[in-house]
Design a protein around this motif. Structure first.
Motif, PDB file in Angstrom:
ATOM      1  N   PHE A   7       8.152   6.035  -7.180  1.00 48.26           N
ATOM      2  CA  PHE A   7       7.133   7.024  -6.225  1.00 48.26           C
ATOM      3  C   PHE A   7       7.902   8.044  -5.936  1.00 48.26           C
ATOM      4  N   LEU A   8       7.522   9.090  -6.152  1.00 48.08           N
ATOM      5  CA  LEU A   8       8.064  10.512  -6.037  1.00 48.08           C
ATOM      6  C   LEU A   8       6.995  11.508  -5.122  1.00 48.08           C
ATOM      7  N   VAL A   9       7.502  11.966  -4.081  1.00 49.37           N
ATOM      8  CA  VAL A   9       6.801  12.928  -3.281  1.00 49.37           C
ATOM      9  C   VAL A   9       7.114  13.984  -3.587  1.00 49.37           C
ATOM     10  N   GLY A  10       6.212  15.067  -3.717  1.00 51.70           N
ATOM     11  CA  GLY A  10       6.412  16.297  -4.003  1.00 51.70           C
ATOM     12  C   GLY A  10       6.008  17.324  -2.725  1.00 51.70           C
ATOM     13  N   SER A  11       5.704  16.868  -1.654  1.00 48.29           N
ATOM     14  CA  SER A  11       5.355  17.279  -0.410  1.00 48.29           C
ATOM     15  C   SER A  11       6.018  16.920   0.754  1.00 48.29           C
ATOM     16  N   CYS A  12       5.959  17.665   1.633  1.00 52.16           N
ATOM     17  CA  CYS A  12       6.707  17.179   3.093  1.00 52.16           C
ATOM     18  C   CYS A  12       5.544  16.717   4.016  1.00 52.16           C
ATOM     19  N   PHE A  13       5.660  15.489   4.067  1.00 56.78           N
ATOM     20  CA  PHE A  13       4.576  14.890   5.060  1.00 56.78           C
ATOM     21  C   PHE A  13       5.338  13.966   5.630  1.00 56.78           C
TER      22      PHE A  13
ATOM     23  N   MET B 168       0.933   4.854  -2.468  1.00 58.73           N
ATOM     24  CA  MET B 168       1.754   3.966  -1.953  1.00 58.73           C
ATOM     25  C   MET B 168       1.538   2.425  -2.021  1.00 58.73           C
ATOM     26  N   LYS B 169       0.307   2.222  -1.839  1.00 52.03           N
ATOM     27  CA  LYS B 169      -0.284   0.760  -2.166  1.00 52.03           C
ATOM     28  C   LYS B 169       0.049   0.345  -3.456  1.00 52.03           C
ATOM     29  N   ASP B 170      -0.201   1.317  -4.393  1.00 49.81           N
ATOM     30  CA  ASP B 170      -0.116   1.181  -5.862  1.00 49.81           C
ATOM     31  C   ASP B 170       1.481   0.890  -5.950  1.00 49.81           C
ATOM     32  N   TRP B 171       2.228   1.523  -5.815  1.00 52.69           N
ATOM     33  CA  TRP B 171       3.657   1.496  -5.715  1.00 52.69           C
ATOM     34  C   TRP B 171       4.182   0.181  -5.327  1.00 52.69           C
ATOM     35  N   VAL B 172       3.913  -0.250  -4.110  1.00 52.44           N
ATOM     36  CA  VAL B 172       4.045  -1.695  -3.726  1.00 52.44           C
ATOM     37  C   VAL B 172       3.683  -2.675  -4.527  1.00 52.44           C
ATOM     38  N   ARG B 173       2.401  -2.507  -5.158  1.00 50.75           N
ATOM     39  CA  ARG B 173       1.926  -3.824  -6.086  1.00 50.75           C
ATOM     40  C   ARG B 173       2.546  -3.638  -7.402  1.00 50.75           C
ATOM     41  N   ASN B 174       3.117  -2.602  -7.849  1.00 52.97           N
ATOM     42  CA  ASN B 174       3.957  -2.615  -8.681  1.00 52.97           C
ATOM     43  C   ASN B 174       5.403  -2.258  -8.883  1.00 52.97           C
ATOM     44  N   LEU B 175       6.386  -2.501  -7.921  1.00 50.10           N
ATOM     45  CA  LEU B 175       7.679  -2.304  -7.675  1.00 50.10           C
ATOM     46  C   LEU B 175       8.492  -2.133  -8.981  1.00 50.10           C
TER      47      LEU B 175
END
Length: 72
Positions: free
Chosen positions: A55-61, A43-50
Motif C-alpha cells: 500500500f503506497l500513498v501518493g497524497s498527504c492525508f 486500506m480494507k483491501d490491503w488488510v485483507r491481502n497483506l
C-alpha cells in the motif's frame, strides 16, 4: 489501485497511463464515491491481502497535524 469513480471518469488519460504497467484500476462505487471512500476501500483491501499487497500513498492525508508536518 482504488480510485474514486468521479476521478476515474474525469481522469481517463491518467487511468490509461496507470494501467500501462499492468496495474488494475478499481473505480470505487461505494459511499459518496470520493477520494475518502477510495482510500478506505484501498486500506480494507490491503488488510485483507497483506501477504501479496503493498500500500503506497501518493497524497498527504490524515488528521491534523499530519498535512502540516509533511508540508513544512
Amino acid at each position: 489501485m482504488d480510485m474514486d469513480a468521479q476521478d476515474a471518469r474525469r481522469q481517463t488519460l491518467n487511468v490509461f497511463r496507470i494501467k500501462m504497467p499492468d496495474t488494475k484500476v478499481v473505480p470505487v462505487e461505494s459511499g459518496s464515491k470520493t477520494l475518502k471512500d477510495a482510500v478506505s476501500e484501498a486500506m480494507k483491501d490491503w488488510v485483507r491481502n497483506l501477504a501479496t499487497t503493498h500500500f503506497l500513498v501518493g497524497s498527504c492525508f490524515g488528521p491534523h497535524p499530519i498535512p502540516t508536518v509533511i508540508r513544512d
